[in-house]
Scaffold this motif. Structure first.
Motif, PDB file in Angstrom:
ATOM      1  N   GLU A  31      26.520  70.373  42.435  1.00 27.73           N
ATOM      2  CA  GLU A  31      26.364  71.230  41.245  1.00 27.73           C
ATOM      3  C   GLU A  31      25.260  72.264  41.428  1.00 27.73           C
ATOM      4  OE1 GLU A  31      25.577  68.109  41.688  1.00 27.73           O
ATOM      5  OE2 GLU A  31      24.287  67.257  40.155  1.00 27.73           O
ATOM      6  N   CYS A  87      30.468  77.412  36.018  1.00 27.75           N
ATOM      7  CA  CYS A  87      29.353  76.915  36.839  1.00 27.75           C
ATOM      8  C   CYS A  87      28.381  78.026  37.205  1.00 27.75           C
ATOM      9  CB  CYS A  87      29.899  76.244  38.093  1.00 27.75           C
ATOM     10  SG  CYS A  87      30.899  74.798  37.722  1.00 27.75           S
ATOM     11  N   ARG A 117      25.040  76.704  31.867  1.00 23.58           N
ATOM     12  CA  ARG A 117      26.293  75.953  31.750  1.00 23.58           C
ATOM     13  C   ARG A 117      26.359  75.183  30.434  1.00 23.58           C
ATOM     14  NH1 ARG A 117      25.676  73.647  38.006  1.00 23.58           N
ATOM     15  NH2 ARG A 117      26.051  75.672  38.978  1.00 23.58           N
ATOM     16  N   MET A 152      32.536  74.151  31.250  1.00 16.17           N
ATOM     17  CA  MET A 152      32.642  73.338  32.473  1.00 16.17           C
ATOM     18  C   MET A 152      33.939  72.527  32.462  1.00 16.17           C
ATOM     19  SD  MET A 152      28.873  71.921  33.570  1.00 16.17           S
ATOM     20  CE  MET A 152      28.204  71.588  31.957  1.00 16.17           C
ATOM     21  N   SER A 167      30.651  67.453  39.465  1.00 14.73           N
ATOM     22  CA  SER A 167      29.244  67.054  39.584  1.00 14.73           C
ATOM     23  C   SER A 167      28.432  67.722  38.481  1.00 14.73           C
ATOM     24  CB  SER A 167      28.685  67.445  40.955  1.00 14.73           C
ATOM     25  OG  SER A 167      29.392  66.806  41.983  1.00 14.73           O
ATOM     26  N   ALA A 168      28.770  68.973  38.186  1.00 15.24           N
ATOM     27  CA  ALA A 168      28.012  69.732  37.184  1.00 15.24           C
ATOM     28  C   ALA A 168      28.179  69.130  35.788  1.00 15.24           C
ATOM     29  CB  ALA A 168      28.467  71.189  37.186  1.00 15.24           C
ATOM     30  N   ARG A 206      26.164  65.970  35.145  1.00 15.47           N
ATOM     31  CA  ARG A 206      24.691  65.984  35.114  1.00 15.47           C
ATOM     32  C   ARG A 206      24.226  66.494  33.760  1.00 15.47           C
ATOM     33  NH1 ARG A 206      20.362  65.416  38.495  1.00 15.47           N
ATOM     34  NH2 ARG A 206      21.685  65.142  40.330  1.00 15.47           N
ATOM     35  N   HIS A 238      20.643  73.965  38.162  1.00 18.63           N
ATOM     36  CA  HIS A 238      21.616  73.463  37.168  1.00 18.63           C
ATOM     37  C   HIS A 238      20.958  73.489  35.794  1.00 18.63           C
ATOM     38  CE1 HIS A 238      24.846  71.014  35.454  1.00 18.63           C
ATOM     39  NE2 HIS A 238      23.932  70.204  34.958  1.00 18.63           N
ATOM     40  N   ARG A 254      21.481  73.797  31.569  1.00 21.35           N
ATOM     41  CA  ARG A 254      22.456  73.667  30.483  1.00 21.35           C
ATOM     42  C   ARG A 254      21.898  74.201  29.176  1.00 21.35           C
ATOM     43  NH1 ARG A 254      26.281  68.509  31.502  1.00 21.35           N
ATOM     44  NH2 ARG A 254      26.956  69.192  29.424  1.00 21.35           N
TER      45      ARG A 254
END
Lengths: 251, 596
Positions: B228, B464, B468, B473, B522-523, B526, B533, B535
């Protein structure tokens, strides 16, 4: 966005060895914007008109050396040549001159690679140094003696420009000689004498007829013609010095 | 099918693959090396790296500083024992490259010079003008020619690995110029195929950066770790994504918004500095700078260019023409050729673009994967050096340090192992050939490669990107599953054998889709923000309780990836708040005092 696009005609030399007797031209009408390169033009054809159109490319920024082509008869990197500079005329794109065509715009580079391998393109130390002694010291002058000749990206445009390579494919050629010169001029290297045999050989610098077109088309300003010239002088000097000293005269 | 027997097969001949090949040759000249690349080695994407390679050089610097910069820069998701080894070997390997002829830029007294780079406390980036990757690659390629035990397979595309009893024992390759398949039997296999950034739309990367090696290992059951974490480089050419090196800022360039304001001072990177100051302002880490762009845009402070879209300005004018030509010649040329801009007279419009895959094939500190005999190095691997955000100039050095490690390890393994059962391996290779050939020969396809590739890149950017949220996603995960289905109906115009790039592009796209799926899943898994990464949907903070963990994506045939969490190795740096600018300096001071 599409309505603002202009249309340019791209004429491409096509050749598929499995179905074609000989190469032939095909014309495609490609919509383009002013920022589009010739490479993007042929990519457009592959993505939209004919997936079988074949060419090499990768970095798009004139450093990987993959995308050389003849563009209106001049060897150029297609990624840094722009369609806008040819519009409204038709533009012709062909495989690099003087090399056998493998397919469409892809040429056989194996001969060039063999030449590059033949010149011992690596440091053969004048004075070996261990890692714990740290780096070699190079003065600004020593550095400037060779740095220009390190810039070759092996795009082979200079071979497509070289009339002598066209006549004699065994000629080591401008790019490889420039690289040879780069190592000869590096203060860390001590093998100029070893490389001299090749410089002065049948395939060596005396093939050159001093046209200088190689340096003109070089996208990285390496000036291979200059490297070839210097080595002509060195080889001539070496030839005469051999009469005076059994060890030869280079460097 | 031709069968070639070798001791060590290396897939990829960029910086990492070449360094590994030389290491095998030097550790035992009797071992045969097959060095396989889908392009000629000097076309590999190492060539495009600009800024330089990090390794402690100055007397005021220390391995300790380099360690802490890297671990903090990675938001504490680095394997700290790996980082310790890396920083200790970095200067040795960079010196080795000097001995092999790399034209590092020098000081007036003839020593190798170093420059400032983002997130680095002391100048420690060795550079060759702004063509460091180019010079590293050509130096390694040319040096490799010295070793007769290295047999190159240029323009050979690796389609699969073969294995037996849990050991990797070779690879299947297509010779591009003929379309013919070969089985290369090997006792050790090293994957060195580079990153996967071309699954995104606007990227700095060459067309060849398609994650092939990642997909190969992944389908053979090896985990892809921390996928990610995708690095956006803050200063790229709009639309094309071409890179303007971080060295532009290391040498003193400014980033300004539409008001001519150096906006980074508003993002915890200030206060404002006139001269470049390490870890302040423009010399902050890449993730923070790209994130700052996102907010400037949101607040309407970016420049809205009629054809380029939203940009900020990279201003180099105050550095002067002569200095720019000396230190940043490639950048100068690129601005002139591609944008019609003279950087000594005009600022350069830039925005973030995808640049680097922090994650990759999970390996231990000696570059070994979970499949015996299989190793991975460089951008395709996750050795644990970069954590959640790579510091610029650590990855070129990584190629050298771990390229050597993998070469030595693979050589040792080859010497102590018996070869596999050739007829069994050949059977596998024939099945691989059949599968790959069917992709080309089938005639009922309706889907275009270019269309699927474009939709993949678009959805990856949407889901991504720099920031995010769960909803997009999920949409990306769904879209990728749809594309995976549609790929089965792909059409290939070119049915020929010689140099069939359309067919190879389809195989690359197959690889890209699997890698993209591992990234998106993976993103979404998490549920925190760390490094690259970030959010915006309730998980804005780092969560060390639940997510001081690596993500590990496992391939599930015909399904979605299974995501597991793995431990992070911490030796001497406990997770702390990640701060830069004046706050960073204060934190450094406190850490120093607590150690004294």
């Amino acid at each position: 966005m599409t309505e603002n696009l202009k249309i340019i005609e791209i004429e491409v030399l096509r050749y598929n060895p499995e179905s074609d007797q000989e190469p032939h031209l095909e014309v495609y009408s490609v919509p383009f914007s002013d920022d589009m390169s010739v490479l993007q033009g042929v990519q457009y054809i592959k993505d939209n008109f004919d997936g079988s159109l074949t060419f090499r490319w990768s970095c798009r920024m004139a450093i990987c050396g993959s995308c050389g082509m003849m563009i209106n008869g001049i060897p150029k990197l297609s990624c840094e040549t722009f369609l806008r500079d040819y519009y409204p005329d038709r533009i012709r794109v062909e495989a690099m001159a003087h090399f056998p065509i493998e397919k469409d715009l892809v040429v056989d580079l194996s001969g060039f690679i063999e030449k590059l391998e033949s010149i011992q393109p690596y440091i053969i130390p004048k004075e070996p140094r261990s890692l714990d002694q740290g780096e070699y010291i190079q003065s600004p002058k020593q550095f400037n003696d060779y740095i220009q000749f390190t810039s070759c990206i092996n795009c082979t445009l200079c071979y497509a420009a070289c009339p002598q390579f066209g006549l004699n494919p065994d000629f080591i050629g401008p790019g490889a000689i420039a690289l040879l010169h780069r190592y000869n001029m590096d203060s860390r290297d001590g093998a100029a004498a070893e490389r001299m045999e090749l410089v002065a050989s049948e395939e060596g610098v005396f093939n050159c007829s001093a046209v200088g077109y190689c340096s003109e088309v070089c996208p990285k300003h390496v000036d291979p013609a200059n490297a070839v010239n210097i080595n002509k002088t060195n080889a001539a000097k070496d030839y005469f010095l051999r009469f005076l000293s059994p060890k030869g005269g280079a460097k | 099918m031709e069968i070639i027997k070798t001791d060590v097969a290396i897939i990829g001949a960029g910086g990492a693959g070449l360094r590994a090949a030389i290491a095998v040759a030097e550790s035992d000249p009797g071992l045969k090396v097959a060095l396989i690349s889908k392009v000629y080695p000097m076309r590999s994407h190492t060539v495009a790296a600009e800024g330089g390679a990090a390794g402690v050089k100055k007397p005021t610097d220390s391995l300790e500083y380099h360690f802490h910069d890297t671990v903090g820069g990675g938001d504490w998701l680095c394997e700290q024992d790996v980082v310790e080894y890396f920083v200790s070997q970095a200067p040795v390997e960079l010196t080795q490259l000097e001995h092999w002829g790399c034209p590092w830029s020098r000081t007036e007294d003839g020593h190798v010079n170093v420059r400032a780079f983002g997130g680095m406390k002391i100048e420690r980036t060795w550079f060759a003008a702004d063509k460091s990757g180019f010079h590293i690659l050509h130096t390694l390629f040319q040096t490799s020619i010295k070793y007769p035990s290295i047999r190159r397979f240029d323009e050979h595309f690796c389609v699969d690995l073969v294995e037996e009893d849990g050991r990797c024992l070779g690879v299947v390759v297509i010779e591009t110029s003929t379309g013919e398949f070969s089985l290369i039997e090997a006792k050790s296999v090293i994957i060195a195929t580079g990153g996967a950034g071309r699954v995104f739309r606007e990227s700095t990367l060459g067309g060849i950066v398609t994650g092939d090696g990642m997909a190969l290992a992944y389908r053979h059951g090896v985990a892809l770790r921390d996928m990610e974490f995708v690095q956006y480089h803050p200063t790229c050419m709009p639309v094309t994504g071409l890179l303007f090196t971080e060295a532009c800022r290391g040498e003193g360039g400014y980033l300004v918004n539409k008001d001519g304001y150096r906006y980074l001072q508003d993002y915890g990177l200030g206060p404002l500095q006139e001269k470049p100051k390490n870890k302040y302002m423009e010399l902050g880490p890449r993730d923070r700078l790209s994130q700052a762009f996102f907010f400037e845009k949101q607040q309407g402070r970016t420049i809205e260019h009629p054809t380029l879209g939203s940009v900020v300005h990279l201003d180099l004018r105050h550095l002067g023409e002569a200095y720019l030509h000396e230190r940043l010649p490639l950048i100068y040329e690129m601005a002139e050729t591609f944008m019609g801009i003279d950087p000594a007279k005009q600022p350069i419009p830039v925005r973030p673009g995808v640049h680097y895959t922090m994650g990759g094939i999970k390996v231990d500190g000696r570059c070994a994967t979970s499949l015996q005999g299989l190793y991975a190095i460089g951008e395709c691997a996750s050795v644990g050096l970069h954590g959640a955000n790579r510091l610029g100039s650590n990855s070129l050095t990584e190629l050298l340090v771990f390229g050597k490690v993998a070469g030595v390890e693979a050589a040792g393994n080859a010497k102590s192992s018996a070869p596999g059962n050739s007829s069994n391996l050949l059977e596998q290779a024939k099945a691989v050939e059949q599968r790959a050939t069917e992709l080309k020969t089938k005639t009922d396809g309706t889907e275009k490669i270019a269309v699927i590739r474009k939709e993949m890149a678009q959805t990856m950017e949407e889901g991504c990107g720099i920031y995010r949220v769960e909803k997009t996603m999920q949409a990306t995960c769904d879209k990728l599953a749809e594309l995976r289905e549609r790929f089965k109906r792909i059409n290939i115009d070119d049915k020929s054998s010689v140099f069939n790039t359309e067919w190879l592009t389809a195989i690359e796209l197959d690889n890209q889709l699997d890698v993209a799926l591992s990234m998106a899943h993976s993103a979404i898994n998490r549920k925190e923000s760390r490094g690259a990464h970030q959010r915006l949907d309730g998980y804005e903070k780092r969560d060390d309780v639940n997510f001081l963990k690596h993500s590990e994506a496992y391939y599930v045939a015909g399904g979605v990836p299974r995501i597991a969490l793995g431990d992070v190795k911490i030796t001497k740096s406990q997770p702390a708040e990640r701060v830069y600018g004046a706050a960073g300096e204060k934190a450094d001071q406190e850490r120093k005092e607590s150690h004294d």
